[in-house]
Design a protein around this motif. Structure first.
Motif, short mmCIF file in Angstrom:
data_model
loop_
_atom_site.label_atom_id
_atom_site.label_comp_id
_atom_site.label_asym_id
_atom_site.label_seq_id
_atom_site.Cartn_x
_atom_site.Cartn_y
_atom_site.Cartn_z
N PRO A 149 3.15 -3.06 11.47
CA PRO A 149 2.19 -2.67 10.42
C PRO A 149 2.49 -3.38 9.11
CG PRO A 149 3.90 -1.02 10.60
CD PRO A 149 4.15 -2.02 11.71
N MET A 150 1.47 -3.49 8.28
CA MET A 150 1.67 -3.99 6.92
C MET A 150 2.16 -2.83 6.06
SD MET A 150 -0.95 -5.68 4.19
CE MET A 150 -1.52 -6.86 5.39
N LEU A 151 3.12 -3.11 5.20
CA LEU A 151 3.63 -2.12 4.27
C LEU A 151 3.43 -2.61 2.84
CD1 LEU A 151 7.03 -1.20 5.98
CD2 LEU A 151 4.83 -0.02 6.17
N PHE A 152 3.37 -1.67 1.91
CA PHE A 152 3.28 -1.99 0.49
C PHE A 152 4.47 -1.33 -0.19
CE2 PHE A 152 1.58 -1.56 -3.86
CZ PHE A 152 1.17 -2.87 -4.06
N HIS A 153 5.25 -2.14 -0.93
CA HIS A 153 6.47 -1.63 -1.56
C HIS A 153 6.73 -2.41 -2.83
CE1 HIS A 153 11.02 -1.41 -1.78
NE2 HIS A 153 10.65 -0.14 -1.82
N ARG A 154 6.88 -1.68 -3.94
CA ARG A 154 7.17 -2.29 -5.24
C ARG A 154 6.20 -3.41 -5.60
NH1 ARG A 154 13.70 -1.92 -4.76
NH2 ARG A 154 13.79 0.29 -5.24
N GLY A 155 4.91 -3.15 -5.34
CA GLY A 155 3.87 -4.09 -5.75
C GLY A 155 3.65 -5.26 -4.82
N ARG A 156 4.29 -5.26 -3.64
CA ARG A 156 4.15 -6.39 -2.73
C ARG A 156 3.85 -5.92 -1.32
NH1 ARG A 156 9.59 -8.12 -4.81
NH2 ARG A 156 10.19 -7.43 -2.75
N TYR A 157 3.11 -6.77 -0.59
CA TYR A 157 2.89 -6.54 0.82
C TYR A 157 4.09 -7.06 1.59
CZ TYR A 157 -2.08 -5.89 -0.26
OH TYR A 157 -3.27 -5.44 -0.75
N GLY A 158 4.40 -6.40 2.70
CA GLY A 158 5.51 -6.82 3.54
C GLY A 158 5.32 -6.26 4.94
N SER A 159 6.41 -6.26 5.71
CA SER A 159 6.31 -5.76 7.08
C SER A 159 7.56 -4.95 7.43
CB SER A 159 6.13 -6.91 8.07
OG SER A 159 7.25 -7.78 8.04
N PHE A 160 7.49 -4.30 8.53
CA PHE A 160 8.56 -3.44 9.04
C PHE A 160 9.55 -4.28 9.83
CE2 PHE A 160 10.17 -0.81 12.55
CZ PHE A 160 10.81 0.19 11.83
N ALA A 161 10.82 -4.07 9.62
CA ALA A 161 11.86 -4.75 10.39
C ALA A 161 12.80 -3.69 10.93
CB ALA A 161 12.61 -5.74 9.53
N GLU A 162 13.00 -3.68 12.24
CA GLU A 162 13.89 -2.71 12.83
C GLU A 162 15.33 -3.05 12.48
OE1 GLU A 162 13.33 -1.33 16.81
OE2 GLU A 162 11.27 -2.08 16.81
#
Length: 164
Positions: A149-162
């Protein structure tokens, strides 16, 4: 006894930006063309009846178009769909130029490549400060991909890493 507290809006955003959220695009039709907005506030609410919710800003120009349709789709974005989010979050009438979608049996735009889609009937809209709390009754849902999934954190888009 009432305790008055003043919260600085910039600090509020900074602290709450530390909490990562998933990214969804809420869609509906405005006549023949799609309307949409990017949200990071989507959540499940109830199993009986099946309800989901999100919080559009009262100043949103897209929310009134979606609300008027009476139904909406929640398109859960995959980590590779940042271009879709940038397009849909832009101002103006050209939000869906270059965004691949199909219109579902419930007459809702479903974005290609979304990892899940949840189609809803508008259940309620409640005032919540400078936002609305929108509840939708789930009519149909499906998972279409096992991608990250796409994540949003501290003003930026990113992704999940196990983790290891």
């Amino acid at each position: 006894m009432t305790i008055s507290t003043t919260i600085d809006p910039a600090e509020f955003r900074k602290v709450l930006g530390s909490y990562p959220t998933g990214v969804c695009v809420i869609t509906a039709l405005d006549g023949e063309k799609p309307a949409g907005m990017v949200v990071g506030s989507f959540t499940s609410v109830s199993l009986d009846p099946p309800l989901v919710g999100f919080f559009p800003d009262k100043s949103s120009s897209s929310w009134p178009l979606i609300e008027a349709h009476g139904h909406f789709a929640v398109n859960v974005m995959g980590s590779d769909q940042q271009d879709v989010c940038r397009s849909v979050s832009a101002k103006g009438a050209e939000k869906f130029v270059g965004v691949d979608y199909v219109v579902s049996d419930h007459n809702l735009p479903v974005i290609a490549g979304s990892i899940a889609t949840i189609e809803c009937k508008l259940y309620s809209v409640t005032e919540a400060g400078d936002h609305w709390f929108v509840l939708g009754e789930v009519l149909r849902m499906e998972t279409t991909s096992e991608d990250a999934p796409m994540l949003f954190h501290r003003g930026r888009y990113g992704s999940f890493a196990e983790g290891a």
